[in-house]
Scaffold this motif. Structure first.
Motif, short mmCIF file in Angstrom:
data_model
loop_
_atom_site.label_atom_id
_atom_site.label_comp_id
_atom_site.label_asym_id
_atom_site.label_seq_id
_atom_site.Cartn_x
_atom_site.Cartn_y
_atom_site.Cartn_z
N LEU A 81 1.23 9.83 -5.82
CA LEU A 81 2.36 8.92 -5.96
C LEU A 81 2.53 8.04 -4.73
CD1 LEU A 81 4.75 11.37 -7.78
CD2 LEU A 81 3.73 9.29 -8.76
N ASN A 82 2.19 8.55 -3.55
CA ASN A 82 2.16 7.69 -2.36
C ASN A 82 1.16 6.56 -2.55
OD1 ASN A 82 3.45 8.51 0.61
ND2 ASN A 82 3.56 10.15 -0.91
N LEU A 83 -0.02 6.90 -3.08
CA LEU A 83 -1.01 5.87 -3.36
C LEU A 83 -0.47 4.87 -4.37
CD1 LEU A 83 -3.82 4.58 -3.41
CD2 LEU A 83 -4.54 6.37 -5.00
N ALA A 84 0.15 5.37 -5.44
CA ALA A 84 0.69 4.47 -6.46
C ALA A 84 1.72 3.51 -5.87
CB ALA A 84 1.31 5.28 -7.59
N ALA A 85 2.62 4.03 -5.06
CA ALA A 85 3.68 3.19 -4.49
C ALA A 85 3.11 2.16 -3.52
CB ALA A 85 4.71 4.07 -3.79
N ALA A 86 2.27 2.61 -2.57
CA ALA A 86 1.73 1.69 -1.57
C ALA A 86 0.83 0.65 -2.21
CB ALA A 86 0.98 2.48 -0.50
N ALA A 87 0.03 1.06 -3.21
CA ALA A 87 -0.87 0.12 -3.87
C ALA A 87 -0.10 -0.88 -4.72
CB ALA A 87 -1.89 0.88 -4.71
N ALA A 88 0.98 -0.45 -5.36
CA ALA A 88 1.80 -1.38 -6.14
C ALA A 88 2.46 -2.41 -5.23
CB ALA A 88 2.85 -0.62 -6.94
N GLN A 89 2.96 -1.97 -4.09
CA GLN A 89 3.52 -2.90 -3.11
C GLN A 89 2.44 -3.87 -2.65
OE1 GLN A 89 4.00 -1.50 0.89
NE2 GLN A 89 6.05 -2.37 1.09
N CYS A 90 1.24 -3.37 -2.39
CA CYS A 90 0.11 -4.22 -2.00
C CYS A 90 -0.12 -5.32 -3.03
CB CYS A 90 -1.15 -3.37 -1.84
SG CYS A 90 -2.72 -4.27 -1.91
N ALA A 91 -0.12 -4.95 -4.31
CA ALA A 91 -0.38 -5.93 -5.36
C ALA A 91 0.64 -7.05 -5.35
CB ALA A 91 -0.38 -5.23 -6.72
N ARG A 92 1.86 -6.74 -5.02
CA ARG A 92 2.93 -7.74 -4.98
C ARG A 92 2.83 -8.63 -3.75
NH1 ARG A 92 6.75 -4.30 -5.17
NH2 ARG A 92 7.45 -4.21 -3.01
N VAL A 93 2.67 -8.04 -2.59
CA VAL A 93 2.78 -8.78 -1.33
C VAL A 93 1.48 -9.50 -0.96
CG1 VAL A 93 3.36 -8.60 1.11
CG2 VAL A 93 4.54 -7.16 -0.56
N PHE A 94 0.33 -8.92 -1.32
CA PHE A 94 -0.95 -9.52 -0.95
C PHE A 94 -1.38 -10.63 -1.90
CE2 PHE A 94 -1.27 -5.91 1.79
CZ PHE A 94 -2.23 -6.21 2.76
N GLU A 126 8.31 0.66 -7.22
CA GLU A 126 7.33 -0.31 -6.73
C GLU A 126 6.56 -0.94 -7.89
OE1 GLU A 126 7.16 -1.45 -3.78
OE2 GLU A 126 8.45 0.03 -2.79
N LEU A 127 6.13 -0.12 -8.84
CA LEU A 127 5.40 -0.65 -9.99
C LEU A 127 6.28 -1.58 -10.83
CD1 LEU A 127 3.41 2.55 -10.85
CD2 LEU A 127 2.38 0.26 -10.64
N TYR A 128 7.56 -1.23 -10.98
CA TYR A 128 8.47 -2.09 -11.74
C TYR A 128 8.72 -3.40 -10.99
CZ TYR A 128 12.63 -3.88 -14.04
OH TYR A 128 13.52 -4.70 -14.68
N ARG A 160 -7.18 -5.11 -7.33
CA ARG A 160 -7.69 -3.76 -7.09
C ARG A 160 -6.56 -2.79 -6.80
NH1 ARG A 160 -10.69 -2.07 -3.03
NH2 ARG A 160 -10.53 -3.88 -1.66
N CYS A 161 -5.59 -3.25 -6.00
CA CYS A 161 -4.45 -2.39 -5.68
C CYS A 161 -3.66 -2.02 -6.93
CB CYS A 161 -3.53 -3.08 -4.66
SG CYS A 161 -4.13 -3.06 -2.95
N LEU A 162 -3.41 -3.01 -7.78
CA LEU A 162 -2.61 -2.73 -8.98
C LEU A 162 -3.36 -1.79 -9.91
CD1 LEU A 162 -0.04 -3.17 -10.52
CD2 LEU A 162 -1.02 -5.25 -11.51
#
Length: 711
Positions: free
Chosen positions: A303-316, A372-374, A326-328
């Motif tokens: 879930l840490n991976l899910a949260a950080a990667a979802a944030q990555c998809a948004r900000v990057f 984060e995903l939402y 890839r992050c999403l």
């Protein structure tokens, strides 16, 4: 917090973390040369709060003088007695000199003939710390040579754990026995702390804070300070903000920790990777000869991976859409895998060679990842996971002890409160209110202490400095949501604590302050053990006071310490003096926030647009009444006002009329009544106060309207 809880937050059970510290008991133990006048040893912002704590047995107000570098007295006043301060075990008074807004270096505050350490007052006070606190992560990089031109010659080193002898390497790492029958390429990422392990649960929250610092700055319009070619990273000049380049180094590692398709538990994340036994101290990363091991996947890591990667998809996405995709994809796979395996808990017993980071409650991680995903996708699946979570309405998302790697619900709340999303307006209002309420709780805690620390007396456990920093992040977010300057004031006072205004008069940040930490627990930055090795680089935050005394050095040298004084700057005191990525991450966040120009609340600081007349109408032996007249000298109408001042003589407000007036220590806050909230340009409103006094009744000398100084 119990002793177990305090260890749990860093994941290093005492029985397995002794290392070689018994060898250090006879070593050099640095003792800070403290002064009774405790200040932020780096300095103060010209328009920020300027307060000092004075250790004294006197019960009467004392005279303070502020002298510039040439010795000229530029301001003076009287202290306010506070008496016993429970966390420090000291009797203290407060000196307030916020009304002085001159600039320069080498200021000294003198109280009753005792001088503070010298400090600066300047607008660019935090620019250096913004850079150095973020550079900590480059220093901690695994899998790449550290370049002398970026880090300095003392810190240059070959790449660690790439399989170059004597390293076994992180490019083909086997699992612990019985966990998997294949190897995984998990190179890169950040070494977690003073050891050379890499932990997904600590990496997740640390990455989130680093990326969130940019997300916040972008909302505030100050992201250029974290943009391309602003930090000391090898990727500078690539068109991507440097702070995101640094975060990407860890994000790539986090995604490499995901179990491949076709393997058991595909999509889950391995909990951690580190040496099979505790790495010797000192050991440079490229000289570590131990075998490395992957530890079983866990729901928390996934879930840490899910949260950080979802944030990555948004900000990057505006800078690297391929990485965002890839992050999403990684975040979605992780979410699905965690739902299929919701109770794979990391055990506290898995602590040979590295911290356990055990966590038997992961509903908060589910909430954070869903948020984060939402926020990134807007999809109903993730919205429903958010709104159905018990954390969505729980008052426990924020606690007095701060968020952390094992307590992540607050991160989901902050994202939902600050990132535009499709939740109903009433739901968003409640979420934002919860952030503000948590911040108000921290303000109340600070107001009850002589050192204005945003943690309670029983909160001095392993990594207490990160607790103070994390709570300051919450207050900064509250300031953004409300526009109220009092939250920024509290954040800056929290920085004062970390930088020297504390129970031992020491800055906990390497290289910042007259007396600063320099012997933090670390395998490579180990000058105290080996003179050929460096001290930690500037900008490294020590863990801070830990009343549980969980290492032999602390047990021998700090027995009987008051909670806020249970700290020693010795490399052997890993329970008070280690470094960690999840401690430096909020420091870097706060340094960037404090360095903002324009600063605070997503916009410029308010400018003076008011004039105040304070008149004592009547006074007697133990009391007084006074009228306060507030004039709007600006060109725009005021709609709702908050006037603040400090009483220099220990006066206490007992009642008020035509305004709601509250007091904490010397500080007074007056809010408008319903009928006088609007003040037209040139108009004046008045209100009255009645108070008690003890012999003296000096009038306040400085007033501020919603954070901006009045004439």
């Amino acid at each position: 917090m119990s002793a177990f809880d305090s260890v749990r937050r860093h994941g290093r059970p005492l029985a397995t973390a002794l290392l070689a510290s018994s060898l250090l008991l006879g070593g050099l133990l640095a003792t800070p040369a403290t002064t009774a006048v405790r200040v932020n040893q780096v300095g103060y912002l010209p328009d920020g709060p300027k307060r000092a704590t004075v250790v004294t047995s006197s019960t009467q107000s004392l005279t303070w003088q502020l002298r510039n570098a040439s010795g000229t007295v530029v301001a003076s006043g009287s202290t306010v007695p506070r008496g016993a301060d429970a966390p420090s075990g000291q009797s203290v008074q407060l000196a307030e000199f916020s009304s002085y807004q001159g600039t320069g270096t080498g200021y000294v505050l003198s109280v009753d003939g005792r001088d503070s350490d010298p400090f600066d007052i300047r607008a660019n006070l935090y620019d250096g710390l913004r850079s150095d606190a973020m550079a900590f992560f480059y220093h901690q990089r695994s899998g790449v040579a550290i370049d002398a031109s970026l880090a300095g010659s003392a810190y240059a080193r070959p790449a660690g754990h790439l399989g170059v002898s004597p390293n076994k390497g992180d490019t083909s790492v086997p699992c612990q026995s019985g966990v998997c029958d294949y190897t995984q390429d998990v190179r890169g990422g950040w070494y977690d702390a003073g050891d050379q392990g890499k932990y997904v649960v600590n990496g997740g929250i640390s990455t989130w804070l680093v990326v969130n610092s940019f997300e916040r700055a972008k909302r505030a319009g100050t992201d250029a300070a974290l943009g391309d070619s602003t930090l000391r990273v090898p990727e500078r000049g690539n068109g991507v903000p440097d702070v995101l380049d640094e975060a990407r180094w860890e994000l790539e590692f986090l995604m490499r920790m995901q179990v491949p398709a076709g393997k058991p538990y595909a999509g889950m994340a391995f909990h951690k990777i580190h040496d099979a036994a505790w790495t010797g101290i000192p050991t440079r990363p490229d000289q570590d000869a131990q075998p490395r091991e992957l530890h079983r996947p866990s729901t928390a890591a996934t879930l840490n991976l899910a949260a950080a990667a979802a944030q990555c998809a948004r900000v990057f996405r505006p800078y690297d859409s391929a990485l965002a995709d890839r992050c999403l994809a990684a975040a979605r796979r992780a979410w699905t895998a965690a739902q299929a395996n919701p109770s794979m808990y990391a055990p506290d017993s898995d602590s040979t060679g590295g911290g356990a980071y055990g966590d038997g409650q992961v509903t908060d991680e589910f909430y954070w990842a869903a948020a984060e995903l939402y926020a990134t996708t807007g999809e109903s699946t993730y919205r429903d996971a958010v709104t159905s979570s018990s954390w969505h309405t729980s008052a426990g998302a924020f606690t007095p002890y701060g968020f952390g790697w094992a307590d992540t619900a607050a991160l989901g709340r902050i994202t939902l409160a600050t990132v535009p999303n499709g939740l109903p307006a009433s739901d968003l209002a409640r979420i934002r209110s919860s952030v503000v309420s948590a911040a108000d709780g921290h303000l109340s805690t600070m107001a009850g202490q002589g050192y204005a620390v945003p943690i309670p007396k029983d909160g001095y456990f392993w990594g207490s400095n990160s607790e103070a920093a994390d709570n300051a992040v919450v207050m900064a977010v509250a300031g953004e949501l409300t526009g109220e300057a009092r939250y920024r004031t509290a954040v800056l006072e929290s920085m004062d604590y970390l930088l020297g205004r504390n129970a031992i008069g020491q800055s906990y940040v390497t290289g910042y302050g007259e007396t600063s930490s320099r012997n933090q627990h670390h395998r490579f930055w180990a000058h105290q053990l080996d003179a050929s090795l460096p001290n930690p680089p500037a900008g490294s935050l020590a863990g801070g006071p830990n009343s549980a005394l969980q290492d032999p050095v602390a047990q021998e040298k700090l027995a009987g310490c008051a909670p806020a004084a249970c700290y020693i700057d010795d490399i052997g005191s890993y329970s008070t003096n280690e470094v960690a990525i999840n401690w430096n991450a909020p420091l870097a966040w706060l340094a960037a926030y404090a360095a903002d120009r324009p600063a605070g609340g997503g916009g410029p600081q308010p400018t003076a647009s008011c004039a105040v007349t304070y008149k004592v109408d009547n006074a007697w032996s133990d009391g007084f009444t006074a009228t306060v007249a507030l004039k709007n000298t600006g060109t725009s109408a005021v709609d709702g006002w908050r006037l603040t001042w400090s009483y220099p003589g220990g006066q206490r407000v007992t009642s008020a009329w035509n305004a709601t007036v509250t007091q904490s220590g010397a500080d007074v806050v007056a809010h408008n009544a319903d009928w006088n909230r609007a003040i037209a340009p040139g108009a004046t409103v008045s209100f009255g106060v009645q108070g008690s006094l003890s012999g003296r009744n000096p009038s306040p000398t400085a007033f501020a309207l919603d954070g901006g100084a009045c004439d």
